[in-house]
Every structure is written in structure tokens, then in C-alpha cells.
Design a protein around this motif. Structure first.
Motif, PDB file in Angstrom:
ATOM      1  N   ILE A  37       0.862  -1.194   0.000  1.00  0.00           N
ATOM      2  CA  ILE A  37       0.000   0.000   0.000  1.00  0.00           C
ATOM      3  C   ILE A  37       0.895   1.240   0.000  1.00  0.00           C
ATOM      4  N   MET A  38       0.678   2.120  -0.959  1.00  0.00           N
ATOM      5  CA  MET A  38       1.531   3.299  -1.120  1.00  0.00           C
ATOM      6  C   MET A  38       0.774   4.572  -0.733  1.00  0.00           C
ATOM      7  N   VAL A  39       1.547   5.548  -0.207  1.00  0.00           N
ATOM      8  CA  VAL A  39       0.939   6.819   0.186  1.00  0.00           C
ATOM      9  C   VAL A  39       1.986   7.926   0.116  1.00  0.00           C
ATOM     10  N   LEU A  40       1.541   9.123  -0.220  1.00  0.00           N
ATOM     11  CA  LEU A  40       2.420  10.291  -0.183  1.00  0.00           C
ATOM     12  C   LEU A  40       2.557  10.761   1.260  1.00  0.00           C
ATOM     13  N   PRO A  41       3.747  10.961   1.744  1.00  0.00           N
ATOM     14  CA  PRO A  41       3.947  11.368   3.141  1.00  0.00           C
ATOM     15  C   PRO A  41       3.212  12.649   3.525  1.00  0.00           C
ATOM     16  N   ASN A  42       3.072  13.602   2.558  1.00  0.00           N
ATOM     17  CA  ASN A  42       2.451  14.884   2.941  1.00  0.00           C
ATOM     18  C   ASN A  42       0.932  14.798   3.118  1.00  0.00           C
ATOM     19  N   ILE A  43       0.333  13.666   2.753  1.00  0.00           N
ATOM     20  CA  ILE A  43      -1.115  13.525   2.987  1.00  0.00           C
ATOM     21  C   ILE A  43      -1.405  12.378   3.964  1.00  0.00           C
ATOM     22  N   TRP A  44      -0.382  11.876   4.622  1.00  0.00           N
ATOM     23  CA  TRP A  44      -0.541  10.784   5.590  1.00  0.00           C
ATOM     24  C   TRP A  44      -0.758  11.348   6.982  1.00  0.00           C
ATOM     25  N   ASP A  45      -1.833  10.929   7.646  1.00  0.00           N
ATOM     26  CA  ASP A  45      -2.156  11.350   9.009  1.00  0.00           C
ATOM     27  C   ASP A  45      -1.592  10.293   9.966  1.00  0.00           C
ATOM     28  N   ALA A  46      -0.431  10.593  10.563  1.00  0.00           N
ATOM     29  CA  ALA A  46       0.247   9.606  11.411  1.00  0.00           C
ATOM     30  C   ALA A  46      -0.552   9.273  12.666  1.00  0.00           C
ATOM     31  N   LYS A  47      -1.284  10.237  13.178  1.00  0.00           N
ATOM     32  CA  LYS A  47      -2.034  10.009  14.409  1.00  0.00           C
ATOM     33  C   LYS A  47      -3.215   9.068  14.188  1.00  0.00           C
ATOM     34  N   ASN A  48      -3.971   9.331  13.114  1.00  0.00           N
ATOM     35  CA  ASN A  48      -5.171   8.535  12.841  1.00  0.00           C
ATOM     36  C   ASN A  48      -4.918   7.372  11.890  1.00  0.00           C
ATOM     37  N   GLU A  49      -3.680   7.302  11.360  1.00  0.00           N
ATOM     38  CA  GLU A  49      -3.254   6.198  10.497  1.00  0.00           C
ATOM     39  C   GLU A  49      -4.150   6.064   9.260  1.00  0.00           C
ATOM     40  N   GLN A  50      -4.319   7.198   8.554  1.00  0.00           N
ATOM     41  CA  GLN A  50      -5.135   7.233   7.348  1.00  0.00           C
ATOM     42  C   GLN A  50      -4.802   8.509   6.575  1.00  0.00           C
ATOM     43  N   TYR A  51      -5.536   8.760   5.475  1.00  0.00           N
ATOM     44  CA  TYR A  51      -5.351  10.020   4.752  1.00  0.00           C
ATOM     45  C   TYR A  51      -5.716  11.194   5.656  1.00  0.00           C
ATOM     46  N   LYS A  52      -5.007  12.313   5.503  1.00  0.00           N
ATOM     47  CA  LYS A  52      -5.378  13.514   6.234  1.00  0.00           C
ATOM     48  C   LYS A  52      -6.768  13.969   5.803  1.00  0.00           C
ATOM     49  N   ALA A  53      -7.529  14.449   6.759  1.00  0.00           N
ATOM     50  CA  ALA A  53      -8.916  14.821   6.490  1.00  0.00           C
ATOM     51  C   ALA A  53      -9.028  15.921   5.433  1.00  0.00           C
ATOM     52  N   LYS A  54      -8.059  16.825   5.404  1.00  0.00           N
ATOM     53  CA  LYS A  54      -8.147  17.966   4.488  1.00  0.00           C
ATOM     54  C   LYS A  54      -7.370  17.756   3.199  1.00  0.00           C
ATOM     55  N   SER A  55      -6.856  16.566   2.977  1.00  0.00           N
ATOM     56  CA  SER A  55      -6.108  16.308   1.752  1.00  0.00           C
ATOM     57  C   SER A  55      -7.066  16.262   0.558  1.00  0.00           C
ATOM     58  N   VAL A  56      -6.556  16.684  -0.594  1.00  0.00           N
ATOM     59  CA  VAL A  56      -7.384  16.750  -1.802  1.00  0.00           C
ATOM     60  C   VAL A  56      -7.424  15.358  -2.447  1.00  0.00           C
ATOM     61  N   ILE A  57      -8.288  14.514  -1.886  1.00  0.00           N
ATOM     62  CA  ILE A  57      -8.448  13.144  -2.356  1.00  0.00           C
ATOM     63  C   ILE A  57      -9.939  12.872  -2.532  1.00  0.00           C
ATOM     64  N   LYS A  58     -10.283  12.239  -3.638  1.00  0.00           N
ATOM     65  CA  LYS A  58     -11.680  11.907  -3.869  1.00  0.00           C
ATOM     66  C   LYS A  58     -12.197  11.023  -2.728  1.00  0.00           C
ATOM     67  N   LEU A  59     -13.463  11.229  -2.385  1.00  0.00           N
ATOM     68  CA  LEU A  59     -14.068  10.503  -1.277  1.00  0.00           C
ATOM     69  C   LEU A  59     -13.976   8.991  -1.475  1.00  0.00           C
ATOM     70  N   GLU A  60     -14.228   8.517  -2.704  1.00  0.00           N
ATOM     71  CA  GLU A  60     -14.191   7.086  -2.973  1.00  0.00           C
ATOM     72  C   GLU A  60     -12.793   6.526  -2.754  1.00  0.00           C
ATOM     73  N   GLU A  61     -11.780   7.263  -3.223  1.00  0.00           N
ATOM     74  CA  GLU A  61     -10.402   6.809  -3.049  1.00  0.00           C
ATOM     75  C   GLU A  61     -10.002   6.831  -1.581  1.00  0.00           C
ATOM     76  N   ARG A  62     -10.427   7.878  -0.860  1.00  0.00           N
ATOM     77  CA  ARG A  62     -10.113   7.987   0.558  1.00  0.00           C
ATOM     78  C   ARG A  62     -10.724   6.817   1.335  1.00  0.00           C
ATOM     79  N   THR A  63     -11.993   6.521   1.061  1.00  0.00           N
ATOM     80  CA  THR A  63     -12.695   5.436   1.745  1.00  0.00           C
ATOM     81  C   THR A  63     -12.026   4.092   1.477  1.00  0.00           C
ATOM     82  N   GLN A  64     -11.657   3.883   0.209  1.00  0.00           N
ATOM     83  CA  GLN A  64     -11.029   2.620  -0.158  1.00  0.00           C
ATOM     84  C   GLN A  64      -9.659   2.474   0.500  1.00  0.00           C
TER      85      GLN A  64
END
Length: 463
Positions: A37-64
Motif C-alpha cells: 500500500i503506497m501513500v504520499l507522506p504529505n497527505i498521511w495522518d500519522a495520528k489517525n493512520e489514514q489520509y489527512k482529512a483535508k487532503s485533496v483526495i476523492k471521497l471514494e479513493e479515501r474510503t477505499q
């Protein structure tokens, strides 16, 4: 508690990196998995272990993406299964086999509840969480679950499909399984007549089995394999189906114990008499009793004592407090009688497991019958819904020795709250004092009517 954390490791922010996972189980277990599983460090939320809430990511991609993180955590927990011998390398191999079964020429099939249950139980045994005796009880309920699923046409039932209604149906199955033996003979062909269900199981037996199943479900819940244990959804019915009821305590009175002690027995009963008397003096469970050797004997201020870790109560792997029980003169004389006669370091010539004619429980019944210990005791009959009265020798077993010890000791001890300085059940009383070997030895000698004695380091009595 076992946990899995997702994290990344990089010094750059503009290049995708692998999401890594760390499984922790106490201080001694740290396992790592580098996922695809790959992720860009600048949109990784280390505390919640997921995409940052305010990152510009489509909802479907974020959910998946977030779902894939949770799925991988659950996979890591499931494959670990409490096996503290597992290494990170082996974990990586297991994950790869699960994700890419075609590489290993295996067919990917979802693990059934019984398969997962067995894997967890095996892991608990390997890591010392439970003992071999406890594992047997778990193995039995896994086999009962397997028969239940097959008979009800849900063989291979998954953990996710096991719900409140299934538990209630399984409880009824346990109660009336004896009625199904003739209808499904193939499921019972490998069972001996003693283990094959032949009558309705008691409420206590059913409750004990459901408690084992509940422990497994709680473990899955704590490991996030399932969101919540189905036992939590049973509601008020849970108290009824899990309730255990006990008959009046059954033990030998001091007069009955002395009658056995002083009775001249034929050679065929002498060994069981010796063993039973010593177990009454020790008050230990039979599983611990069978393991005793001379290595379990210690000496303090000239007083010999038996010391051991009780297998049942330290099964969680955390309790390491030894039981120390003084060896009173009755037990000492019997132990020394057999010293040098046994081919190994065993303390006594123990009987094998089982209830057959060569088994310890069967022999205890024969001993008490010979000694005419025939006092009637009440035993609740599930079928009749009332008490039945049987001679004590008919229901005797190794548990009778433990209960006899506890009763004899209870009758010579002063109630520790009798002085009125503390309320009943106050923890302060236990914090203020501690009963040592010498004090326990004095009480035991009083309880069993023995004279005090002392030994030298060679276990010879000092005159």
C-alpha cells in the motif's frame, strides 16, 4: 493487549512510500510488515493512520484507502493469533500466501470459525497462555462446534456469520446432542462410548463450554477481528444461559478421613489409599498432583513443603506466584515409603488419566466403598428437576481430596475479621500480615491431628 499500528518511514515528502505495520503484544513481541500500500507522506495522518482529512483526495479513493489499512491490520492480527514464537519474516510469508495463493499453488479459501479457533488455541498452548489440560477442553468444544455446523448445514461457518442466534442454537444443540447420535452416526464413529453423548448435558457443563467460546470471541474483539463479540448482544438471556449452579459442597468429614487413614486395605487398594491421603493433605488439583517430583520439595526452618505453579490459575502467563504447602507427617511417611522404589524422580506412583478401572477416580470410588464411607449426599438431577441422594463413594473423585483439605483447614482457622478492626473483605487485613510456612504447618497439623516434626536437608527426621 495485542495492537497493530500503521506508519510510514521516510525523509521525503514528495515521493510515495510503503505503509508499514507494527504488531505489538506486550513488551516482548514486536512484528513488522512492509505492505504494498503506497501513500504520499504529505497527505498521511500519522495520528489517525489514514489520509489527512483535508487532503485533496476523492471521497471514494479515501474510503477505499482507509478500508485497506483496516483490512491489513485485521489480517496481521488474524495471522498472528497469539503465537509469540512468530517472526517478522514468517509473518511476511503468511501474508504473501494469503494475498497471493496462486504463487504457492494453493486455493485461497476463507478461514472458518473452527479453523481460526483451533489456530488461536494452538497458539495459546505454544506461548504458555494455557496448559495442556485446558487445551483439551478447548479442543472438545471445537469438535462440538464442528458437529453443530455440519448437522445444521453451515459447515465452514465464518467468524463474521457467527451471531447471537447461532450461539443460542448451539446451546440447545449441546443440551440435546445425545438425541442426534443415532441420526448422524458418522459424526460419532471415532468417539469411544464414554465420550459419546448419551444423556442431556447439565446447565453447568453447557455454561462452562459457552464460557470457553466467549473467551475466544472476546480475544477476537480485542484484536479487532470482529467489531463486537456476539455474546454482548444476547442481553438478559445471557445470565440464564451462562449461569452455573452448584450442589451442596461434598467433602469427607474428619471422622471419615480418619476412617480411611486407619483402615487396613488389601494390596489392590493400598496404592490408591496412599495417593488419596497425600492429595487430601496437599489440597492440590489432580493435574498438579500428577506432576510432583522430589524437585517440588523445599525445606524452610526444618519444615518440608511442596511448592509448585498451579497450571490452571497461571494460564494467562502473568501469575507466577508459587503455592507452598507444608508436608505434614501423614504425607511425609507415605512419600518416604515410596522413595527409591520408583524408576524415575516421581514423588508417588501415580495412576494414569481416565475413569476406567485403572484410572484414579475409579479407584477412589472403590477405596471409599471398601472403607464403608457411604454417607448420602444430595446431587441435583437435571432430568428429574430435583435432588437425588447417593452414597458419597458413588460420586467421589480426585476433587473430593481437594474439598476435604479445604474443609479441614477452614475449621481450624480463626476468622481474620473477628477482631472487628476491619470490615469484612477488607484488603487491609491481607496487606498487614502474611502467613508463612511455619504458621501454616502448625494449622495443618492441628487440622489433620498430626504431630509437628522437622527434617534435615536430606529429608531425614531430626530426633
Amino acid at each position: 493487549m495485542t495492537t497493530v499500528k500503521a506508519f510510514i518511514r521516510t525523509g521525503k515528502k514528495d515521493k510515495e512510500v510503503n505503509v508499514r505495520f507494527r504488531l505489538s503484544d506486550g513488551r516482548n513481541v514486536q512484528l513488522f510488515h512492509k505492505s504494498e500500500i503506497m501513500v504520499l507522506p504529505n497527505i498521511w495522518d500519522a495520528k489517525n493512520e489514514q489520509y489527512k482529512a483535508k487532503s485533496v483526495i476523492k471521497l471514494e479513493e479515501r474510503t477505499q484507502f482507509n478500508a485497506s489499512i483496516n483490512e491489513r491490520k485485521n489480517l496481521v492480527l488474524s495471522l498472528y493469533g497469539g503465537n509469540k514464537e512468530l517472526t517478522s519474516e514468517k509473518l511476511e510469508e503468511l501474508i504473501d500466501k494469503h494475498l497471493h495463493p496462486e504463487k504457492y499453488n494453493i486455493t485461497h479459501e476463507k478461514e472458518s470459525l473452527c479453523e481460526m479457533f483451533q489456530r488461536y488455541v494452538n497458539g495459546w498452548l505454544d506461548t504458555g497462555v494455557i496448559g495442556a489440560g485446558r487445551k483439551k477442553h478447548y479442543d472438545v468444544i471445537i469438535r462440538e462446534l464442528t458437529r453443530f455446523f455440519i448437522i445444521n448445514g453451515i459447515d465452514g461457518c465464518s467468524v463474521e456469520d457467527f451471531n447471537k442466534d447461532t450461539i443460542l442454537k448451539f446451546r440447545e444443540f449441546l443440551r440435546t446432542e445425545y438425541k442426534l447420535v443415532d441420526k448422524y452416526p458418522g459424526l460419532y464413529v471415532d468417539m469411544n462410548s464414554r465420550n459419546r453423548p448419551s444423556k442431556e448435558r447439565s446447565q453447568n457443563t453447557i455454561a462452562e463450554k459457552l464460557l470457553l467460546l466467549q473467551a475466544f470471541m472476546v480475544e477476537l474483539e480485542s484484536n479487532d477481528i470482529i467489531p463486537v463479540s456476539p455474546f454482548r448482544k444476547i442481553g438478559k438471556e445471557k445470565e440464564a444461559i451462562m449461569k452455573q449452579q452448584y450442589d451442596e459442597p461434598i467433602f469427607l468429614t474428619k471422622a471419615e478421613f480418619n476412617a480411611v487413614l486407619t483402615k487396613d486395605c488389601p494390596e489392590s487398594l493400598q496404592r490408591v489409599k496412599d495417593l488419596f491421603i497425600v492429595q487430601c493433605c496437599f489440597g492440590c488439583r489432580v493435574g498438579d498432583f500428577r506432576r510432583f517430583t522430589f524437585d517440588n520439595i523445599g525445606i524452610e526452618e526444618g519444615i518440608p513443603y511442596i511448592h509448585y505453579l498451579p497450571q490452571k490459575t497461571h494460564k494467562d502467563g502473568l501469575i507466577r506466584t508459587e503455592i507452598k504447602t507444608p508436608i505434614i507427617r501423614i504425607a511425609y511417611d507415605i512419600i518416604m515409603k515410596y522413595k527409591g522404589e520408583l524408576s524415575n524422580s516421581a514423588l508417588l506412583p501415580y495412576y494414569p488419566d481416565g475413569n476406567g478401572e485403572t484410572g484414579y477416580n475409579y479407584q477412589i470410588k472403590k477405596l471409599l466403598e471398601y472403607c464403608e464411607i457411604s454417607r448420602k449426599v444430595a446431587m441435583f438431577s437435571t432430568a428429574l428437576g430435583t435432588n437425588e441422594y447417593k452414597s458419597i463413594y458413588e460420586v467421589a473423585s480426585s476433587k473430593l481430596a481437594r474439598k476435604t483439605h479445604v474443609d479441614l483447614m477452614n475449621k481450624v482457622q480463626v476468622n481474620k475479621y473477628a477482631a472487628g478492626l476491619h470490615a469484612k473483605n477488607s484488603g487491609a487485613v491481607d496487606r498487614y500480615t502474611n502467613m508463612g510456612i511455619k504458621e501454616r504447618f502448625i494449622l495443618m497439623c492441628a487440622a489433620f491431628g498430626c504431630e509437628e516434626y522437622k527434617v534435615n536437608p536430606e529429608l531425614t527426621i531430626e530426633r
